[in-house]
Scaffold this motif. Structure first.
Motif, PDB file in Angstrom:
ATOM      1  N   LEU A 103       5.418  -8.298  24.671  1.00  0.00           N
ATOM      2  CA  LEU A 103       6.523  -8.165  25.629  1.00  0.00           C
ATOM      3  C   LEU A 103       6.721  -9.483  26.368  1.00  0.00           C
ATOM      4  O   LEU A 103       5.759 -10.112  26.748  1.00  0.00           O
ATOM      5  CB  LEU A 103       6.175  -7.110  26.672  1.00  0.00           C
ATOM      6  CG  LEU A 103       6.460  -5.645  26.332  1.00  0.00           C
ATOM      7  CD1 LEU A 103       5.982  -4.780  27.477  1.00  0.00           C
ATOM      8  CD2 LEU A 103       7.933  -5.421  26.104  1.00  0.00           C
ATOM      9  N   GLY A 120       5.981  -0.722  36.181  1.00  0.00           N
ATOM     10  CA  GLY A 120       6.094   0.234  35.091  1.00  0.00           C
ATOM     11  C   GLY A 120       6.404   1.617  35.595  1.00  0.00           C
ATOM     12  O   GLY A 120       5.893   2.593  35.052  1.00  0.00           O
ATOM     13  N   ARG A 121       7.237   1.688  36.606  1.00  0.00           N
ATOM     14  CA  ARG A 121       7.530   3.007  37.144  1.00  0.00           C
ATOM     15  C   ARG A 121       8.410   3.761  36.166  1.00  0.00           C
ATOM     16  O   ARG A 121       9.383   3.218  35.646  1.00  0.00           O
ATOM     17  CB  ARG A 121       8.253   2.872  38.487  1.00  0.00           C
ATOM     18  CG  ARG A 121       7.726   3.881  39.509  1.00  0.00           C
ATOM     19  CD  ARG A 121       8.021   3.467  40.938  1.00  0.00           C
ATOM     20  NE  ARG A 121       7.140   2.430  41.390  1.00  0.00           N
ATOM     21  CZ  ARG A 121       7.548   1.281  41.916  1.00  0.00           C
ATOM     22  NH1 ARG A 121       8.827   1.027  42.028  1.00  0.00           N
ATOM     23  NH2 ARG A 121       6.677   0.392  42.321  1.00  0.00           N
ATOM     24  N   THR A 122       8.047   4.993  35.935  1.00  0.00           N
ATOM     25  CA  THR A 122       8.808   5.752  34.942  1.00  0.00           C
ATOM     26  C   THR A 122      10.029   6.390  35.581  1.00  0.00           C
ATOM     27  O   THR A 122      10.034   6.719  36.759  1.00  0.00           O
ATOM     28  CB  THR A 122       7.941   6.860  34.343  1.00  0.00           C
ATOM     29  OG1 THR A 122       7.569   7.763  35.395  1.00  0.00           O
ATOM     30  CG2 THR A 122       6.684   6.292  33.733  1.00  0.00           C
ATOM     31  N   MET A 179       8.841  -5.672  21.268  1.00  0.00           N
ATOM     32  CA  MET A 179       8.353  -4.317  21.517  1.00  0.00           C
ATOM     33  C   MET A 179       8.489  -3.567  20.203  1.00  0.00           C
ATOM     34  O   MET A 179       9.595  -3.350  19.723  1.00  0.00           O
ATOM     35  CB  MET A 179       9.184  -3.649  22.625  1.00  0.00           C
ATOM     36  CG  MET A 179       8.599  -2.342  23.103  1.00  0.00           C
ATOM     37  SD  MET A 179       9.685  -1.454  24.230  1.00  0.00           S
ATOM     38  CE  MET A 179       9.138  -2.028  25.805  1.00  0.00           C
ATOM     39  N   ARG A 200       6.286   1.745  19.823  1.00  0.00           N
ATOM     40  CA  ARG A 200       6.015   1.567  21.247  1.00  0.00           C
ATOM     41  C   ARG A 200       7.289   1.785  22.052  1.00  0.00           C
ATOM     42  O   ARG A 200       7.265   2.340  23.157  1.00  0.00           O
ATOM     43  CB  ARG A 200       5.481   0.165  21.521  1.00  0.00           C
ATOM     44  CG  ARG A 200       4.200  -0.122  20.799  1.00  0.00           C
ATOM     45  CD  ARG A 200       3.004  -0.007  21.710  1.00  0.00           C
ATOM     46  NE  ARG A 200       1.758  -0.014  20.962  1.00  0.00           N
ATOM     47  CZ  ARG A 200       1.155  -1.102  20.530  1.00  0.00           C
ATOM     48  NH1 ARG A 200       1.680  -2.289  20.771  1.00  0.00           N
ATOM     49  NH2 ARG A 200       0.026  -0.997  19.856  1.00  0.00           N
ATOM     50  N   LYS A 225       7.767   5.398  22.572  1.00  0.00           N
ATOM     51  CA  LYS A 225       6.913   5.904  23.658  1.00  0.00           C
ATOM     52  C   LYS A 225       7.488   5.485  25.003  1.00  0.00           C
ATOM     53  O   LYS A 225       7.497   6.233  25.975  1.00  0.00           O
ATOM     54  CB  LYS A 225       5.488   5.350  23.473  1.00  0.00           C
ATOM     55  CG  LYS A 225       4.510   5.726  24.577  1.00  0.00           C
ATOM     56  CD  LYS A 225       4.257   7.204  24.687  1.00  0.00           C
ATOM     57  CE  LYS A 225       3.261   7.686  23.689  1.00  0.00           C
ATOM     58  NZ  LYS A 225       3.195   9.143  23.627  1.00  0.00           N
ATOM     59  N   ALA A 226       7.963   4.254  25.071  1.00  0.00           N
ATOM     60  CA  ALA A 226       8.531   3.758  26.324  1.00  0.00           C
ATOM     61  C   ALA A 226       9.753   4.575  26.725  1.00  0.00           C
ATOM     62  O   ALA A 226       9.969   4.861  27.909  1.00  0.00           O
ATOM     63  CB  ALA A 226       8.891   2.287  26.192  1.00  0.00           C
ATOM     64  N   GLN A 260      10.266   7.711  25.858  1.00  0.00           N
ATOM     65  CA  GLN A 260       9.748   9.022  26.297  1.00  0.00           C
ATOM     66  C   GLN A 260       9.281   8.966  27.742  1.00  0.00           C
ATOM     67  O   GLN A 260       9.495   9.889  28.522  1.00  0.00           O
ATOM     68  CB  GLN A 260       8.550   9.436  25.437  1.00  0.00           C
ATOM     69  CG  GLN A 260       8.902   9.959  24.073  1.00  0.00           C
ATOM     70  CD  GLN A 260       7.648  10.301  23.294  1.00  0.00           C
ATOM     71  OE1 GLN A 260       6.534   9.936  23.679  1.00  0.00           O
ATOM     72  NE2 GLN A 260       7.826  11.005  22.196  1.00  0.00           N
ATOM     73  N   LEU A 261       8.621   7.880  28.088  1.00  0.00           N
ATOM     74  CA  LEU A 261       8.088   7.760  29.442  1.00  0.00           C
ATOM     75  C   LEU A 261       9.174   7.388  30.442  1.00  0.00           C
ATOM     76  O   LEU A 261       8.971   7.493  31.642  1.00  0.00           O
ATOM     77  CB  LEU A 261       6.976   6.706  29.479  1.00  0.00           C
ATOM     78  CG  LEU A 261       5.644   7.136  28.887  1.00  0.00           C
ATOM     79  CD1 LEU A 261       4.725   5.947  28.709  1.00  0.00           C
ATOM     80  CD2 LEU A 261       4.987   8.165  29.782  1.00  0.00           C
ATOM     81  N   LEU A 291      10.628   4.235  30.663  1.00  0.00           N
ATOM     82  CA  LEU A 291      10.425   2.876  31.172  1.00  0.00           C
ATOM     83  C   LEU A 291      11.694   2.073  30.962  1.00  0.00           C
ATOM     84  O   LEU A 291      11.750   1.109  30.185  1.00  0.00           O
ATOM     85  CB  LEU A 291       9.251   2.227  30.438  1.00  0.00           C
ATOM     86  CG  LEU A 291       7.888   2.849  30.744  1.00  0.00           C
ATOM     87  CD1 LEU A 291       6.831   2.291  29.823  1.00  0.00           C
ATOM     88  CD2 LEU A 291       7.510   2.589  32.192  1.00  0.00           C
ATOM     89  N   ARG A 350      11.821  -1.932  31.284  1.00  0.00           N
ATOM     90  CA  ARG A 350      11.153  -2.705  30.242  1.00  0.00           C
ATOM     91  C   ARG A 350      11.896  -2.620  28.916  1.00  0.00           C
ATOM     92  O   ARG A 350      11.997  -3.605  28.185  1.00  0.00           O
ATOM     93  CB  ARG A 350       9.722  -2.199  30.058  1.00  0.00           C
ATOM     94  CG  ARG A 350       8.861  -2.574  31.222  1.00  0.00           C
ATOM     95  CD  ARG A 350       7.413  -2.488  30.870  1.00  0.00           C
ATOM     96  NE  ARG A 350       6.622  -2.683  32.089  1.00  0.00           N
ATOM     97  CZ  ARG A 350       5.426  -2.191  32.275  1.00  0.00           C
ATOM     98  NH1 ARG A 350       4.871  -1.463  31.335  1.00  0.00           N
ATOM     99  NH2 ARG A 350       4.781  -2.420  33.393  1.00  0.00           N
TER     100      ARG A 350
END
Lengths: 614, 190, 225
Positions: free
Chosen positions: B2, B11-13, B50, B54, B57-58, B60-61, B63, B66
């Protein structure tokens, strides 16, 4: 002959051993009152001949050198009975699989055979009679702890099998005794109940109670604990329900995902599809801080760096369930694993049993099993419990016994016994519970007074056998003494024998019930008598039936190496090796390398270590 | 890896963001369990900051910051090898597309301005001539990026081999193509 | 061994007043041997207390092998549970052991723990050791000046020796006289010429309560992690 009163009978296995061993030399071994050669011990005629000969010699003890098959073992028992020699005063030496078939050079093999025979004679002279049988009278009652599906299945199956299931839903406070005769004390809302039962089948607590979650809230499930597997069926169902039907944001933080069970894979997929976010945690990657009624969860996600999420509700339900199991395990005298579930070892080899005879753990006491897995375990446990709890009388002889004259009541044996087999009560001496004792010898190694011994092989017998083994005709090189654990190295050695794979004749084997039987002095003594190396060969940590064998062996080797150093012996000559009972191949390698000549510093010694730890 | 600015972002979701991408892409992003087959199949993965798995996943979370700062979605060429191989049937390329759209919708500079410009030159020639014209595309892109001097020898070599036409190929119904572009523009596309 | 003496009955009676249920707990090791707290003493004391305290009190009796082991104390858990107070006839260690194992119950010392000593003759016990933690008996002919000299002098007697006896406790022989005689007997008087230097008493109780940890024994019982 010298008239020690020990007779020697050598069986040539139909004459086949004559080609590989100098039988005449073996028959002429010193120290025996009389000796006989036969060719057919395992046949009725052969054993009858030995019995009548033995009667004539009026010997009080007997060493039979033959093969090691069950027929030979049985033959020796019959001979001893027919001739009136006590069974504990007899010893069978396996010259076939243990010597002739595995050593290529006849003179070396014969030298080893002579040593083995002398060792057996020395041992038999130090033997002690077995402890008289004790009658255990199970009543047919089995305690069933828990009211979940596994427990209910167990109770139902017990009833079918003619036993009585005592189902309790209180807390088990105290549990003592031995398989067939346990006493359990249970605290219920009404007070305290005491039950006498033959066995216990315990399931863990019901799935963790969920804290109240409102629609639309943000929820995180935190599933720590032993990393196999940490996600339970109940967690998946709860997560799905909250995400799909309650509009919640659901985050599941887990260590290991295991969905090997009917319907679990679909459940997992449905949960994902409904928006539940699953994140795998590495150890130490998680930090949780409470802030103003909310939970701030910070996680290190590989490849994405540090991730922070704020949630309203934190459910660490699995952990709570584990705490309950840990308490239950403690009361039952079963050692838990790091994550809290029990039993610790052999979890996959023993589906329902534990290291304590008569105690069975199923369902969520054992791991994150699904409902139908717990039901199957319950039924299996009921059938297993039958053997110790069915009504009747069982005669058991304790494999260990306490010499009360020597006992100082230090309680060490009680504390180190892995099977809860040593007990004492008000006004009583230390006692071994015969139905609980598994004969591992850990107590004997730990006792500072030498008061508690394995009846079949008290310490002076073990030492006498070792000394005689070390003292004999030359083997073609310095001996390597191998302490072989009965559950792993002994079967592997037998396999080497049956496959007729050769290893050096310098390898002298001392079988022990468990490596936990050994003390530093056992390891140093052979070195002082000239051994090149001493190997302790036993099970892997997770496979030890007695839990502590490998750990004890490592500790003993450290102590023994230091002791060897102070005595001017080679401190690097004592090693531990772990293997599975089927791994004769690894054992063969270890044995071969251990007898290598050559420089020991870093050269061969490190090779042995490399093999031993592979 | 990254880019540093992306890693430095908190990295606040943002849990509300994943549904946005799901709607925009039409893919159930939550189904992804992170096996990495998309990354393994992607021909551009070695160049991505990225990795596709990944990125999933990012998303899903949630993010958002990012992901929108990553250059990976701009490197995706839409070959759809990932979609073919995904065990959960997710079309990762469409998710990449949705991320690109989200980035554009937000406004501001995108992580790979050069790639965006390339796309824009491509569409420009289509709108003008009804067909893509490499000559104008490459010349215009090269000029805008300030790389005319480096690209000129390549351009000249291509022309000599007949690979780069100077004159575009006009189609007959250019007006309809322009109407297409106008309609998309009215719907908010760019 | 640890030598102790029973407190006067009157003192015990004062301690036990006000409790309605009392457990008199004996110890089967040291205090049995010095006839202060064994089974017979427990029986006698319980009887005496019943007669002086009468109806107001219910007395139960029990003896454990040792009061300094948790497992032995666990054996009387039910009896302790029934009592309001436990009158321990163990040494001070035992009294505290009971208190630590059963913090909810009042524990009363029935004995005065006197010293560590040996049986000089049946019925006569003498102090020999004070657990100073740094034994120097090899330098004093096997006789301990720390325990047997009233002043714990390390380099010879003080000036107050009178007829071979200690000026502080005239019934006791002077420890240094004993040491001298012993070394003379062994022909090793020159040992007295070695000066025993000033001691660091940190190893003794002056340094605070002591504790011994044996990692090798801890390994035997520690749970594998």
């Amino acid at each position: 002959m010298n008239g020690y009163g020990t007779a020697l009978a050598v069986c040539t296995c139909g004459g086949t051993l004559c080609g590989r061993l100098d039988v005449e030399r073996i028959v002429a071994a010193p120290g025996f009152a009389s000796a006989l050669v036969i060719h057919d011990l395992c046949l009725p005629a052969g054993s009858a001949r030995v019995a009548s000969w033995l009667r004539e010699t009026a010997a009080d003890s007997l060493v039979v050198a033959a093969c090691g098959v069950p027929a030979a073992v049985q033959a020796v028992v019959e001979v001893s009975r027919a001739a009136g020699v006590a069974e504990h005063r007899t010893s069978l030496v396996d010259l076939r699989e243990g010597c002739a078939w595995v050593h290529t050079q006849a003179d070396q093999a014969t030298a080893k055979a002579l040593r083995m025979v002398a060792s057996a004679a020395a041992g038999v002279r130090e033997s002690t009679p077995p402890v008289p049988d004790v009658e255990v009278r199970p009543s047919g009652r089995v305690l069933v702890v828990g009211t979940g599906p596994g427990s209910l299945a167990a109770a139902a199956r017990l009833k079918d099998l003619g036993c009585e299931a005592v189902l309790i839903s209180g807390t088990l406070e105290r549990f003592e005794g031995q398989a067939g005769e346990f006493k359990a004390r249970i605290r219920t809302d009404q007070g305290v109940e005491c039950h006498a039962v033959g066995a216990v089948i315990a399931a863990g607590d019901a799935p963790a109670r969920m804290p109240a979650v409102q629609a639309g809230q943000r929820v995180a499930f935190l599933l720590e604990g032993d990393p196999w597997p940490s996600v339970t069926e109940s967690t998946l169902s709860a997560a799905l329900h909250l995400a799909r039907d309650c509009g919640c944001r659901v985050l599941v933080l887990f260590r290991d995902m295991g969905v090997a069970g009917r319907g679990l894979e679909e459940l997992y997929r449905e949960a994902r599809g409904s928006g539940v976010t699953f994140v795998r945690m590495e150890e130490g990657s998680l930090r949780i801080v409470e802030a103003g009624g909310e939970w701030v969860v910070t996680l290190e996600v590989p490849g994405l760096g540090s991730v922070t999420e704020t949630v309203d509700v934190l459910v660490s339900g699995a952990t709570d369930a584990l705490q309950g199991t840990r308490g239950l395990a403690e009361v039952l005298g079963v050692a838990p694993r790091k994550g809290g579930w029990a039993p610790r070892e052999r979890a996959l080899l023993e589906p329902v049993a534990t290291e304590r005879n008569g105690v069975f753990l199923i369902g969520s006491a054992r791991g994150p099993y699904t409902t139908d897995q717990a039901v199957r375990q319950g039924e299996a446990a009921a059938m297993a419990a039958l053997s110790v709890a069915a009504p009747g009388v069982i005669a058991v002889s304790a494999r260990a016994s306490v010499d009360v004259e020597r006992c100082a009541f230090c309680l060490t044996c009680l504390r180190v016994c892995p099977h809860q087999a040593v007990t004492t009560a008000l006004g009583q001496t230390m006692r071994v519970l015969p139905a609980a004792c598994q004969g591992c010898g850990v107590c004997a190694a730990a006792c500072p007074a030498g008061a508690i011994q394995i009846t079949e092989s008290p310490n002076r017998r073990l030492l006498a056998e070792m000394d005689a083994l070390m003292n004999g005709p030359p083997l073609g090189g310095r001996p390597t003494v191998v302490f072989a654990c009965a559950n792993s190295a002994v079967p592997a050695l037998q396999a080497l024998g049956r496959l007729r794979l050769s290893y050096p004749a310098q390898v002298l084997v001392v079988p022990v019930p468990c490596l936990g039987r050994l003390e530093a002095v056992h390891c140093v003594r052979p070195l002082a008598a000239g051994a090149r190396r001493v190997l302790l060969c036993g099970c892997y940590d997770r496979s030890c039936e007695h839990l502590v064998g490998p750990a004890t062996a490592r500790r003993v080797v450290e102590r023994a190496s230091a002791l060897a150093g102070t005595l001017g012996l080679d401190p690097g000559a004592i090693h531990v090796a772990s293997l599975a009972p089927v791994d004769w191949h690894k054992l063969g390698q270890i044995l071969g390398v251990s007898c290598d000549d050559g420089d020991r510093n870093g050269g061969e010694a490190s090779k042995v270590t490399a093999h031993a730890t592979a | 890896m990254l880019p540093r600015e992306a890693r430095a972002l908190p990295g606040r979701t943002d849990p509300a963001w994943a549904p946005v991408i799901e709607t925009a892409s039409g893919e159930r992003v939550g189904l992804c369990f992170g096996c990495g087959i998309c990354t393994g199949s992607c021909p551009l993965a070695p160049a991505m900051d990225m990795l596709p798995s990944r990125l999933m996943k990012a998303v899903q979370l949630g993010l958002k910051e990012r992901v929108l700062k990553a250059t990976a979605p701009y490197l995706c060429v839409g070959c759809e090898t990932c979609a073919v191989r995904c065990p959960n049937g997710i079309d990762v390329a469409r998710v990449m597309d949705a991320v690109r759209q989200a980035g554009l919708a937000r406004g501001g500079p995108v992580p790979r301005v050069d790639i965006q410009r390339f796309h824009q030159w491509f569409l420009r020639t289509v709108r003008l001539f009804g067909r893509a014209h490499e000559g104008l595309l490459s010349a215009g892109f090269s000029l805008q990026q300030g790389r005319l001097r480096e690209d000129l020898p390549t351009g000249w070599a291509l022309m000599r081999h007949g690979r780069l036409a100077l004159w575009p190929h006009f189609i007959r119904r250019r007006r309809e193509v322009r109407r297409l572009f106008r309609a998309i523009g009215q719907r908010g596309g760019r | 061994m640890i030598v102790a003496q029973q407190k006067p009955l009157e003192d015990i009676r004062q301690m036990a007043r006000g409790f309605r249920r009392l457990l008199v707990l004996g110890c089967g090791t040291c205090t049995t041997i010095c006839f202060a707290g064994g089974e017979k003493e427990v029986g006698l004391l319980a009887t005496s207390l019943r007669s002086v305290l009468g109806q107001e009190i219910e007395i139960e009796e029990a003896v454990v092998q040792r009061q300094c082991e948790w497992e032995f104390l666990d054996q009387v858990g039910e009896a302790v549970g029934r009592a309001e107070a436990v009158l321990s006839l163990g040494c001070g260690v035992g009294v505290q052991g009971i208190g630590e194992r059963y913090p909810g119950v009042v524990v009363l010392p029935g004995l005065n723990t006197a010293f560590m000593g040996l049986t000089e003759a049946p019925g006569i016990w003498g102090e020999r050791c004070m657990a100073c933690g740094d034994c120097l008996l090899h330098r004093t002919g096997g006789i301990c000046p720390v325990a047997r000299c009233a002043k714990s002098l390390l380099n010879g007697p003080c000036g107050g020796v009178q007829d071979g006896h200690c000026e502080i406790s005239p019934e006791n022989p002077c420890a240094w006289v004993l040491i001298y005689d012993r070394l003379m007997q062994q022909g090793r008087l020159e040992q007295l010429e070695e000066i025993i230097p000033v001691r660091d008493w940190k190893a003794s109780h002056s340094g605070g309560p002591r504790r011994i940890v044996r990692p090798d024994l801890r390994e035997m019982v520690e749970e594998e992690v």
